[in-house]
Design a protein around this motif. Structure first.
Motif, PDB file in Angstrom:
ATOM      1  N   ILE A 229       5.180  10.222  -0.537  1.00 45.40           N
ATOM      2  CA  ILE A 229       4.409   8.862  -0.351  1.00 45.40           C
ATOM      3  C   ILE A 229       5.243   7.815  -1.291  1.00 45.40           C
ATOM      4  O   ILE A 229       5.787   8.020  -2.206  1.00 45.40           O
ATOM      5  CB  ILE A 229       2.989   8.922  -1.168  1.00 45.40           C
ATOM      6  N   VAL A 230       5.295   6.805  -0.845  1.00 45.15           N
ATOM      7  CA  VAL A 230       6.076   5.577  -1.394  1.00 45.15           C
ATOM      8  C   VAL A 230       5.252   4.140  -1.147  1.00 45.15           C
ATOM      9  O   VAL A 230       4.572   3.987  -0.269  1.00 45.15           O
ATOM     10  CB  VAL A 230       7.509   5.194  -0.777  1.00 45.15           C
ATOM     11  N   GLY A 231       5.044   3.402  -2.314  1.00 47.36           N
ATOM     12  CA  GLY A 231       4.634   2.174  -1.978  1.00 47.36           C
ATOM     13  C   GLY A 231       5.342   1.073  -1.055  1.00 47.36           C
ATOM     14  O   GLY A 231       6.660   1.037  -1.335  1.00 47.36           O
ATOM     15  N   SER A 232       4.828   0.620  -0.144  1.00 54.98           N
ATOM     16  CA  SER A 232       5.453  -0.134   0.884  1.00 54.98           C
ATOM     17  C   SER A 232       4.500  -1.194   1.396  1.00 54.98           C
ATOM     18  O   SER A 232       3.402  -1.227   1.396  1.00 54.98           O
ATOM     19  CB  SER A 232       6.021   0.681   1.862  1.00 54.98           C
ATOM     20  N   THR A 233       5.347  -2.198   2.212  1.00 55.19           N
ATOM     21  CA  THR A 233       4.656  -3.305   2.845  1.00 55.19           C
ATOM     22  C   THR A 233       5.068  -3.164   4.259  1.00 55.19           C
ATOM     23  O   THR A 233       4.592  -3.934   5.147  1.00 55.19           O
ATOM     24  CB  THR A 233       5.019  -4.666   2.592  1.00 55.19           C
ATOM     25  N   LEU A 234       5.460  -1.843   4.771  1.00 57.76           N
ATOM     26  CA  LEU A 234       5.392  -1.484   6.094  1.00 57.76           C
ATOM     27  C   LEU A 234       4.294  -1.512   6.869  1.00 57.76           C
ATOM     28  O   LEU A 234       3.310  -0.979   6.147  1.00 57.76           O
ATOM     29  CB  LEU A 234       6.195  -0.075   6.028  1.00 57.76           C
ATOM     30  N   GLN A 235       4.351  -2.112   8.010  1.00 56.59           N
ATOM     31  CA  GLN A 235       3.061  -2.201   8.857  1.00 56.59           C
ATOM     32  C   GLN A 235       3.384  -1.108  10.168  1.00 56.59           C
ATOM     33  O   GLN A 235       4.395  -1.039  10.688  1.00 56.59           O
ATOM     34  CB  GLN A 235       3.097  -3.624   9.440  1.00 56.59           C
ATOM     35  N   THR A 236       2.347  -0.191  10.136  1.00 61.21           N
ATOM     36  CA  THR A 236       2.422   0.893  11.187  1.00 61.21           C
ATOM     37  C   THR A 236       0.837   0.938  11.525  1.00 61.21           C
ATOM     38  O   THR A 236      -0.122   0.788  10.844  1.00 61.21           O
ATOM     39  CB  THR A 236       3.156   1.848  10.742  1.00 61.21           C
ATOM     40  N   ASP A 237       0.812   1.606  13.217  1.00 63.98           N
ATOM     41  CA  ASP A 237      -0.554   2.013  13.292  1.00 63.98           C
ATOM     42  C   ASP A 237      -0.658   3.215  13.394  1.00 63.98           C
ATOM     43  O   ASP A 237      -1.982   3.754  13.513  1.00 63.98           O
ATOM     44  CB  ASP A 237      -0.552   1.446  14.850  1.00 63.98           C
ATOM     45  N   ARG A 238       0.115   4.177  13.150  1.00 69.40           N
ATOM     46  CA  ARG A 238      -0.050   5.601  12.806  1.00 69.40           C
ATOM     47  C   ARG A 238      -0.573   5.913  11.586  1.00 69.40           C
ATOM     48  O   ARG A 238      -0.380   5.344  10.522  1.00 69.40           O
ATOM     49  CB  ARG A 238       1.300   6.254  13.141  1.00 69.40           C
ATOM     50  N   THR A 239      -1.345   7.065  11.255  1.00 67.98           N
ATOM     51  CA  THR A 239      -1.932   7.419  10.193  1.00 67.98           C
ATOM     52  C   THR A 239      -1.765   8.976  10.170  1.00 67.98           C
ATOM     53  O   THR A 239      -1.515   9.610  10.913  1.00 67.98           O
ATOM     54  CB  THR A 239      -3.265   6.999   9.908  1.00 67.98           C
TER      55      THR A 239
ATOM     56  N   ARG B 116       0.831  -1.095  -0.197  1.00 70.07           N
ATOM     57  CA  ARG B 116      -0.029  -0.132   0.045  1.00 70.07           C
ATOM     58  C   ARG B 116       0.843   1.200   0.072  1.00 70.07           C
ATOM     59  O   ARG B 116       2.023   1.268   0.208  1.00 70.07           O
ATOM     60  CB  ARG B 116      -0.975   0.041   1.159  1.00 70.07           C
ATOM     61  N   LYS B 117       0.342   2.533  -0.263  1.00 74.41           N
ATOM     62  CA  LYS B 117       0.934   3.712  -0.145  1.00 74.41           C
ATOM     63  C   LYS B 117       1.067   4.223   1.256  1.00 74.41           C
ATOM     64  O   LYS B 117       0.231   4.068   1.932  1.00 74.41           O
ATOM     65  CB  LYS B 117       0.304   4.607  -1.043  1.00 74.41           C
ATOM     66  N   VAL B 118       2.380   4.364   1.553  1.00 73.09           N
ATOM     67  CA  VAL B 118       2.510   4.852   2.941  1.00 73.09           C
ATOM     68  C   VAL B 118       3.130   6.409   2.844  1.00 73.09           C
ATOM     69  O   VAL B 118       4.180   6.703   1.968  1.00 73.09           O
ATOM     70  CB  VAL B 118       3.699   3.756   3.860  1.00 73.09           C
ATOM     71  N   VAL B 119       3.033   7.302   3.724  1.00 77.24           N
ATOM     72  CA  VAL B 119       3.355   8.714   3.710  1.00 77.24           C
ATOM     73  C   VAL B 119       4.624   8.580   4.816  1.00 77.24           C
ATOM     74  O   VAL B 119       4.541   8.092   5.920  1.00 77.24           O
ATOM     75  CB  VAL B 119       2.388   9.450   4.358  1.00 77.24           C
ATOM     76  N   PHE B 120       6.031   8.839   4.125  1.00 78.33           N
ATOM     77  CA  PHE B 120       7.303   8.881   4.880  1.00 78.33           C
ATOM     78  C   PHE B 120       7.563  10.181   5.318  1.00 78.33           C
ATOM     79  O   PHE B 120       7.340  11.258   4.348  1.00 78.33           O
ATOM     80  CB  PHE B 120       8.508   8.195   4.189  1.00 78.33           C
ATOM     81  N   HIS B 121       8.111  10.715   6.534  1.00 76.43           N
ATOM     82  CA  HIS B 121       8.247  12.046   7.055  1.00 76.43           C
ATOM     83  C   HIS B 121       9.671  11.949   7.450  1.00 76.43           C
ATOM     84  O   HIS B 121      10.089  11.298   8.470  1.00 76.43           O
ATOM     85  CB  HIS B 121       7.516  12.371   8.227  1.00 76.43           C
ATOM     86  N   ASP B 122      10.500  12.738   6.648  1.00 75.47           N
ATOM     87  CA  ASP B 122      12.015  12.949   6.953  1.00 75.47           C
ATOM     88  C   ASP B 122      12.227  13.907   7.785  1.00 75.47           C
ATOM     89  O   ASP B 122      11.879  15.043   7.635  1.00 75.47           O
ATOM     90  CB  ASP B 122      12.758  13.301   5.547  1.00 75.47           C
ATOM     91  N   THR B 123      12.330  13.510   9.074  1.00 72.48           N
ATOM     92  CA  THR B 123      12.373  14.782  10.196  1.00 72.48           C
ATOM     93  C   THR B 123      13.481  15.480  10.156  1.00 72.48           C
ATOM     94  O   THR B 123      13.664  16.507  10.886  1.00 72.48           O
ATOM     95  CB  THR B 123      12.205  13.844  11.606  1.00 72.48           C
ATOM     96  N   THR B 124      14.740  15.243   9.651  1.00 68.59           N
ATOM     97  CA  THR B 124      15.874  16.008   9.414  1.00 68.59           C
ATOM     98  C   THR B 124      15.555  17.376   8.868  1.00 68.59           C
ATOM     99  O   THR B 124      16.168  18.447   8.959  1.00 68.59           O
ATOM    100  CB  THR B 124      16.938  15.237   8.794  1.00 68.59           C
ATOM    101  N   VAL B 125      14.945  17.155   7.503  1.00 66.05           N
ATOM    102  CA  VAL B 125      14.575  18.170   6.819  1.00 66.05           C
ATOM    103  C   VAL B 125      13.019  18.579   6.480  1.00 66.05           C
ATOM    104  O   VAL B 125      12.774  19.451   5.831  1.00 66.05           O
ATOM    105  CB  VAL B 125      15.178  18.233   5.279  1.00 66.05           C
ATOM    106  N   ASP B 126      12.301  17.978   7.432  1.00 62.51           N
ATOM    107  CA  ASP B 126      10.794  18.011   7.525  1.00 62.51           C
ATOM    108  C   ASP B 126      10.049  18.057   6.071  1.00 62.51           C
ATOM    109  O   ASP B 126       9.556  18.919   5.639  1.00 62.51           O
ATOM    110  CB  ASP B 126      10.393  19.472   8.197  1.00 62.51           C
ATOM    111  N   GLU B 127      10.613  16.812   5.461  1.00 58.90           N
ATOM    112  CA  GLU B 127       9.936  16.671   4.136  1.00 58.90           C
ATOM    113  C   GLU B 127       8.949  15.272   4.280  1.00 58.90           C
ATOM    114  O   GLU B 127       9.494  14.472   5.056  1.00 58.90           O
ATOM    115  CB  GLU B 127      10.911  16.431   2.962  1.00 58.90           C
ATOM    116  N   TYR B 128       7.750  15.435   3.221  1.00 62.51           N
ATOM    117  CA  TYR B 128       6.960  14.379   3.425  1.00 62.51           C
ATOM    118  C   TYR B 128       6.939  13.772   2.033  1.00 62.51           C
ATOM    119  O   TYR B 128       7.145  14.681   1.028  1.00 62.51           O
ATOM    120  CB  TYR B 128       5.560  14.797   3.756  1.00 62.51           C
TER     121      TYR B 128
END
Length: 85
Positions: free
Chosen positions: A24-34, A10-22
């Protein structure tokens, strides 16, 4: 493919906290945060510390270290020492 053995892709939003960039990448990562994205949809959310937006290799801020040989390093360190003959 065998059913029920593959993780959900599924598509997942990744947040690079170093430069505060968001992004979306397709991934199988499991997370409870949305997070709600700009298009009004809700996506799984994951924070990361390094991405292509902040890594020195991709940003062009990489340091280049010149490597010397062992003999050159030895001569640099001890070449000025004079011995009595």
């Amino acid at each position: 493919m065998k059913p029920n053995i593959h993780p959900e892709y599924r598509k997942v939003v990744f947040h690079d906290t170093t430069v505060d960039e968001y992004f979306i990448v397709g991934s199988t990562l499991q997370t409870d945060r949305t997070i709600e994205w700009k298009d009004g949809k809700t996506y799984p959310y994951m924070t990361i510390e390094v991405s292509s937006e902040s890594h020195p290799f991709y940003t062009g801020k990489q340091r280049v270290i010149s490597k010397e040989g062992r003999v050159a390093n030895f001569n640099r360190r001890f070449g000025g020492i004079k011995t009595k003959s």
